[in-house]
Scaffold this active site. Structure first.
Site, PDB file in Angstrom:
ATOM      1  CE  LYS A 128     -67.052  -5.005   2.973  1.00 19.34           C
ATOM      2  NZ  LYS A 128     -66.522  -4.871   4.324  1.00 19.34           N
ATOM      3  NE  ARG A 167     -60.383  -9.000   3.024  1.00 13.46           N
ATOM      4  CZ  ARG A 167     -61.491  -9.197   2.326  1.00 13.46           C
ATOM      5  NH1 ARG A 167     -62.373  -8.219   2.192  1.00 13.46           N
ATOM      6  NH2 ARG A 167     -61.732 -10.372   1.767  1.00 13.46           N
TER       7      ARG A 167
END
Length: 385
Positions: free
Chosen positions: A333, A367
């Protein structure tokens, strides 16, 4: 009414609550826990506070913006809080007492929960790995790499070979600034891949990352077992009915805004409290519908600043008292890239560090793009439990 166990060991967290509840700074100590009860009717709040004080424990109060609502903060060990909850149940308000006992039980027995999803049993004493399979042409990390069905299926098998417990298939990009695509396009991307994976490996546990009820319906009919919904069924209320009809597991995620605008100066007064309240209320509604295999995801990177993401990770255990396993998707991210000045393809080591910290703080599903790293993290940390 919203109830939560807070870890006030974090000095900044304690300082914030000391201002809100007028707590003397000398009260701070390592290991300090508190039970917060928000939005209580004023009369019930005062009655409850009196019970706590009569038991010789400490209870602080704060007036909400609405004059008829109050919040209480009760400090103590889990044992002390449990005894107070029982006292409130018998001498105060029964509904409140049961809510407090449930909250404490959720926090204390968080690691004891287990799910059976399809033929797969998840014992949440351990953490598990969800491998990301983006079949879009514009994903932030691997856009276009697996948009071809053959390549996508091969990558799914590679992740399973490396130890992925779940394959999460997404047919629509949700990166900042992305636009929604039409239902048919998403179905055409996702459905052939589900069918080909399950034809060769029918035991594969598949999750589908979608906000659309029609996509969810066809995916579940094809054999998927989990719906991963970034929008908490706000975009398509029928989606949650599909989940119920097919007895699917469901991932409830928090997002401020939409993928198109979520990173346009996201703002929170208290990011953890606001996300907690959202997930608490939504999960209660989902529970009343009879959906039991529920995961909660605070939504790292979805309408959060860099600082917000670190605050969530630091205080992840504060979400335990909702009572459902926590899923974290921090892989590659932008907050990692911005902090360390790394391009997307350089973020796997840093992602692994963040994922390890998340598991240590209570995450039960990682995840991730890098399944090999995720499996190693879970194996190592599961052995510490």
């Amino acid at each position: 009414m919203i109830v939560q166990i807070l870890n006030l060991s974090h000095k900044k967290v304690f300082d914030k609550h000391s201002v809100l509840y007028s707590i003397y700074r000398e009260v701070y100590r390592l290991g300090l826990l508190a039970l917060e009860i928000s939005m209580l009717p004023k009369g019930l709040a005062l009655k409850t506070q009196k019970i706590v004080l009569n038991e010789g424990e400490i209870c602080y109060k704060s007036i909400e913006n609405e004059s008829e609502k109050m919040s209480l903060l009760i400090t103590g060990s889990l044992g002390e809080l449990f005894n107070l909850a029982r006292k409130i149940l018998t001498a105060g308000d029964e509904e409140l007492g049961f809510a407090l006992l449930n909250c404490i039980n959720n926090y204390e027995k968080y690691d004891e929960k287990s799910y059976k999803i399809g033929e797969h049993v998840f014992n949440f004493k351990n953490a598990y790995v969800m491998g990301i399979l983006n079949v879009t042409n514009d994903s932030f990390s691997d856009g276009g790499k697996y948009s071809n069905t053959k390549d996508a299926v091969k990558h799914a098998f590679d992740m399973l070979e490396k130890g992925a417990d779940i394959i999460d298939i997404g047919g629509e990009s949700t990166k900042p600034g992305s636009e929604s695509i039409d239902v048919k396009n998403e179905i055409d991307r996702v459905l052939p891949i589900i069918k080909k994976i399950l034809k060769k490996k029918p035991e594969t546990l598949i999750s589908v990352d979608t906000t659309k009820s029609k996509v969810a319906k066809l995916a579940l009919e094809a054999g998927a077992k989990i719906i991963n919904d970034i929008n908490a069924y706000k975009a398509d209320p029928e989606l949650i009915n599909v989940v119920k009809k097919y007895n699917s597991a469901y991932i409830l995620m928090h997002m401020q805004g939409t993928p198109k605008n979520m990173q346009n100066k996201p703002h929170y007064t208290d990011v953890v409290k606001e996300i907690y309240n959202f997930l608490f209320e939504k999960s209660q509604a989902i529970k009343r519908m009879g959906i039991n295999s529920l995961f909660i995801d605070p939504g790292i990177g979805f309408g959060k600043s860099v600082e917000d993401n670190f605050e969530i990770l630091k205080r992840l255990e504060d979400f335990k008292s909702i009572g459902y396993p926590i899923l974290i998707g921090a892989s590659r991210k932008s907050f990692i890239g911005k902090t360390l000045k790394l391009e997307v393809n350089e973020r796997d080591t840093a992602s692994a560090i963040v994922e390890a910290l998340a598991v240590r703080n209570g995450a039960k599903i990682i995840r991730t793009h890098n399944v090999e790293n995720g499996v190693q993290i879970c194996k190592l940390l599961n052995n510490l439990n």
